[in-house]
Write a protein that holds these residues in place. Structure first.
Motif, PDB file in Angstrom:
ATOM      1  N   ASP A  52       0.911  -1.125   0.000  1.00 39.58           N
ATOM      2  CA  ASP A  52      -0.411   0.292  -0.137  1.00 39.58           C
ATOM      3  C   ASP A  52       0.520   1.432  -0.221  1.00 39.58           C
ATOM      4  O   ASP A  52       1.664   1.506   1.240  1.00 39.58           O
ATOM      5  CB  ASP A  52      -0.939   0.132   1.220  1.00 39.58           C
ATOM      6  CG  ASP A  52      -1.636   1.165   1.004  1.00 39.58           C
ATOM      7  OD1 ASP A  52      -1.836   1.435   0.392  1.00 39.58           O
ATOM      8  OD2 ASP A  52      -2.822   0.833   2.139  1.00 39.58           O
ATOM      9  N   ILE A  53       0.983   2.253  -0.529  1.00 39.54           N
ATOM     10  CA  ILE A  53       1.521   2.604  -1.561  1.00 39.54           C
ATOM     11  C   ILE A  53       1.965   3.679  -1.982  1.00 39.54           C
ATOM     12  O   ILE A  53       0.446   4.267  -2.891  1.00 39.54           O
ATOM     13  CB  ILE A  53       3.336   2.473  -2.318  1.00 39.54           C
ATOM     14  CG1 ILE A  53       3.712   0.494  -1.669  1.00 39.54           C
ATOM     15  CG2 ILE A  53       4.192   3.537  -2.988  1.00 39.54           C
ATOM     16  CD1 ILE A  53       4.730   0.531  -2.974  1.00 39.54           C
ATOM     17  N   THR A  54       2.188   5.559  -1.219  1.00 37.45           N
ATOM     18  CA  THR A  54       1.747   6.165  -1.760  1.00 37.45           C
ATOM     19  C   THR A  54       3.502   6.956  -1.965  1.00 37.45           C
ATOM     20  O   THR A  54       3.760   7.395  -1.327  1.00 37.45           O
ATOM     21  CB  THR A  54       0.850   7.433  -0.879  1.00 37.45           C
ATOM     22  OG1 THR A  54      -0.533   7.131  -0.472  1.00 37.45           O
ATOM     23  CG2 THR A  54       0.833   9.295  -1.207  1.00 37.45           C
ATOM     24  N   SER A  55       3.322   7.834  -2.748  1.00 34.12           N
ATOM     25  CA  SER A  55       4.683   8.039  -3.607  1.00 34.12           C
ATOM     26  C   SER A  55       4.551   8.911  -4.816  1.00 34.12           C
ATOM     27  O   SER A  55       3.923   9.514  -5.367  1.00 34.12           O
ATOM     28  CB  SER A  55       5.391   6.886  -4.397  1.00 34.12           C
ATOM     29  OG  SER A  55       6.352   6.994  -4.912  1.00 34.12           O
ATOM     30  N   THR A  56       5.649   9.979  -4.605  1.00 32.59           N
ATOM     31  CA  THR A  56       6.075  10.862  -6.232  1.00 32.59           C
ATOM     32  C   THR A  56       6.526   9.682  -7.493  1.00 32.59           C
ATOM     33  O   THR A  56       7.434  10.707  -8.313  1.00 32.59           O
ATOM     34  CB  THR A  56       6.548  11.786  -5.261  1.00 32.59           C
ATOM     35  OG1 THR A  56       8.502  11.599  -5.113  1.00 32.59           O
ATOM     36  CG2 THR A  56       5.622  12.332  -4.388  1.00 32.59           C
ATOM     37  N   GLY A  57       7.228   8.673  -6.756  1.00 25.62           N
ATOM     38  CA  GLY A  57       8.400   8.017  -8.085  1.00 25.62           C
ATOM     39  C   GLY A  57       7.670   7.057  -9.255  1.00 25.62           C
ATOM     40  O   GLY A  57       6.226   7.251  -8.823  1.00 25.62           O
ATOM     41  N   ASP A  58       8.439   6.752 -10.162  1.00 24.23           N
ATOM     42  CA  ASP A  58       7.905   5.615 -11.138  1.00 24.23           C
ATOM     43  C   ASP A  58       8.832   4.545 -10.275  1.00 24.23           C
ATOM     44  O   ASP A  58       8.911   4.311  -9.609  1.00 24.23           O
ATOM     45  CB  ASP A  58       9.083   6.015 -12.488  1.00 24.23           C
ATOM     46  CG  ASP A  58       8.336   7.346 -13.037  1.00 24.23           C
ATOM     47  OD1 ASP A  58       7.530   8.394 -12.520  1.00 24.23           O
ATOM     48  OD2 ASP A  58       9.336   7.516 -13.060  1.00 24.23           O
ATOM     49  N   PHE A  59       7.286   3.833 -11.126  1.00 27.23           N
ATOM     50  CA  PHE A  59       7.103   2.012 -10.872  1.00 27.23           C
ATOM     51  C   PHE A  59       7.045   1.395 -11.944  1.00 27.23           C
ATOM     52  O   PHE A  59       6.270   1.396 -12.949  1.00 27.23           O
ATOM     53  CB  PHE A  59       5.845   1.537  -9.907  1.00 27.23           C
ATOM     54  CG  PHE A  59       6.273   2.675  -8.286  1.00 27.23           C
ATOM     55  CD1 PHE A  59       6.261   1.221  -7.565  1.00 27.23           C
ATOM     56  CD2 PHE A  59       5.722   4.042  -8.277  1.00 27.23           C
ATOM     57  CE1 PHE A  59       6.706   2.062  -5.839  1.00 27.23           C
ATOM     58  CE2 PHE A  59       5.229   4.448  -6.824  1.00 27.23           C
ATOM     59  CZ  PHE A  59       5.920   3.751  -6.035  1.00 27.23           C
ATOM     60  N   THR A  60       8.612   1.029 -12.325  1.00 23.38           N
ATOM     61  CA  THR A  60       8.155  -0.614 -13.323  1.00 23.38           C
ATOM     62  C   THR A  60       7.857  -1.907 -13.052  1.00 23.38           C
ATOM     63  O   THR A  60       9.497  -2.225 -12.432  1.00 23.38           O
ATOM     64  CB  THR A  60       9.624   0.112 -14.329  1.00 23.38           C
ATOM     65  OG1 THR A  60       9.660   1.564 -14.825  1.00 23.38           O
ATOM     66  CG2 THR A  60       9.295  -0.801 -15.612  1.00 23.38           C
ATOM     67  N   ILE A  61       6.734  -2.433 -13.668  1.00 28.54           N
ATOM     68  CA  ILE A  61       7.142  -4.194 -13.075  1.00 28.54           C
ATOM     69  C   ILE A  61       7.100  -4.552 -14.418  1.00 28.54           C
ATOM     70  O   ILE A  61       6.580  -4.654 -15.521  1.00 28.54           O
ATOM     71  CB  ILE A  61       5.765  -4.843 -12.555  1.00 28.54           C
ATOM     72  CG1 ILE A  61       5.897  -3.437 -10.774  1.00 28.54           C
ATOM     73  CG2 ILE A  61       6.178  -5.941 -12.133  1.00 28.54           C
ATOM     74  CD1 ILE A  61       4.704  -3.803 -10.246  1.00 28.54           C
TER      75      ILE A  61
END
Length: 317
Positions: A52-61
């Motif tokens: 459960d993430i709140t972020s400003t970054g990018d996520f690549t899976i």
């Protein structure tokens, strides 16, 4: 795991009874995360999965898998939850990846970003149990599956399956036991493209006899909202088994085009302020099973700014 900065998994296998993580940003490539706890009965299951993430970054899976079987496979009266939720002002890119959960009380896959791109992947939020339900109208045995996608910019689902599935296996009921299952798919974006993909929302709740107070049933919906949408070679299908309701809603401020062998069942309700264009596709009417086993229509009104249909079938039942 509690990582405020960047996390990277590459060609890694992680097995755990419980998995909890918080990242600032994430790269996952060639990685498997599985639940692998052997209970007293010998069955393998896991108690919880909570990202459960709140972020400003990018996520690549990419080229990865997350596969968890919840404890309801073994125990019918416990609460087990699967949450894979990322909210970021950056981008989310998922490719060649399988995220799969089942036998949970509640299962949620939630992706919210500036841009969401899902390619050649399977996202499956599943709930399932063999419990027969409580008899006190507490609804504690409700099953809920949700897939939620939201973007400010591009929303692309290409060559992928989005599945929200909820099933109660027990076929016997007594003492007016409560037994309800829910499955939802919700998509919101400015420019949505659904290409060569499948969206399936299914609720399955079968019993030999049903409670007389009707505090039971199978309910599902697919809601897609935004500015404009292209549906190209894509099936958008929702259905339920047993008493309940099923509906697909489109709510758009601009145009919606459905083309190239797409199949929509049920045909959408809602509002399209622009034109609704259907080419070489099949739209099938809604169907709901009620206790006397007749088919009944529910929420079938679609308001449109304009309508164009070419070489297609729009069948209402």
């Amino acid at each position: 795991f509690d990582i405020s900065g960047h996390a990277k998994y590459e060609n890694t296998s992680i097995s755990s009874r419980e998995f909890t993580a918080d990242y600032g940003s994430l790269d996952m490539d060639g990685t498997k995360i599985t639940g692998d706890f052997k209970g007293a009965s010998g069955d393998r299951y896991s108690e919880s999965f909570d990202v459960d993430i709140t972020s400003t970054g990018d996520f690549t899976i990419d080229n990865s898998s997350i596969y968890y079987i919840g404890g309801l496979k073994v125990y019918g009266d416990n609460n087990y939850y699967f949450t894979f939720s990322i909210e970021t002002s950056g981008d989310i890119h998922i490719a060649n990846t399988n995220i799969n959960s089942t036998f949970y009380r509640e299962s949620i896959i939630h992706l919210e970003a500036d841009e969401v791109i899902i390619e050649d992947s399977i996202l499956r939020a599943g709930t399932e149990t063999s419990s027969s339900g409580e008899n006190d109208n507490s609804n504690v045995d409700d099953l809920k599956s949700r897939i939620e996608l939201s973007s400010e910019g591009e929303m692309l689902v290409d060559g992928s399956d989005l599945v929200s599935f909820s099933r109660m296996n027990n076929t016997s009921t007594d003492n007016n036991r409560d037994r309800r299952v829910f499955s939802y798919i919700e998509i919101d974006g400015n420019n949505i493209e659904l290409i060569d993909s499948k969206l399936l929302s299914k609720s399955d709740n079968r019993a030999q006899t049903y409670p007389s107070d009707f505090n039971w049933g199978a309910y599902q919906s697919i809601n897609i909202t935004g500015s404009e949408m292209l549906v190209d070679g894509t099936d958008i299908v929702g259905y339920q088994l047993s008493y309940g309701s099923t509906v697909t809603r489109f709510d758009f401020t601009g145009d919606v085009e459905v083309r190239d062998g797409s199949w929509l069942m049920p045909a959408p309700a809602g509002s399209i302020a622009g034109d609704f264009v259907v080419r070489d596709s099949n739209l099938t009417g809604i169907n709901n099973w009620y206790d006397n086993y007749h088919l009944d229509a529910n929420d079938t009104t679609l308001d449109m700014g304009g309508l164009e249909i070419y070489d297609s079938i729009w069948w209402h039942s």
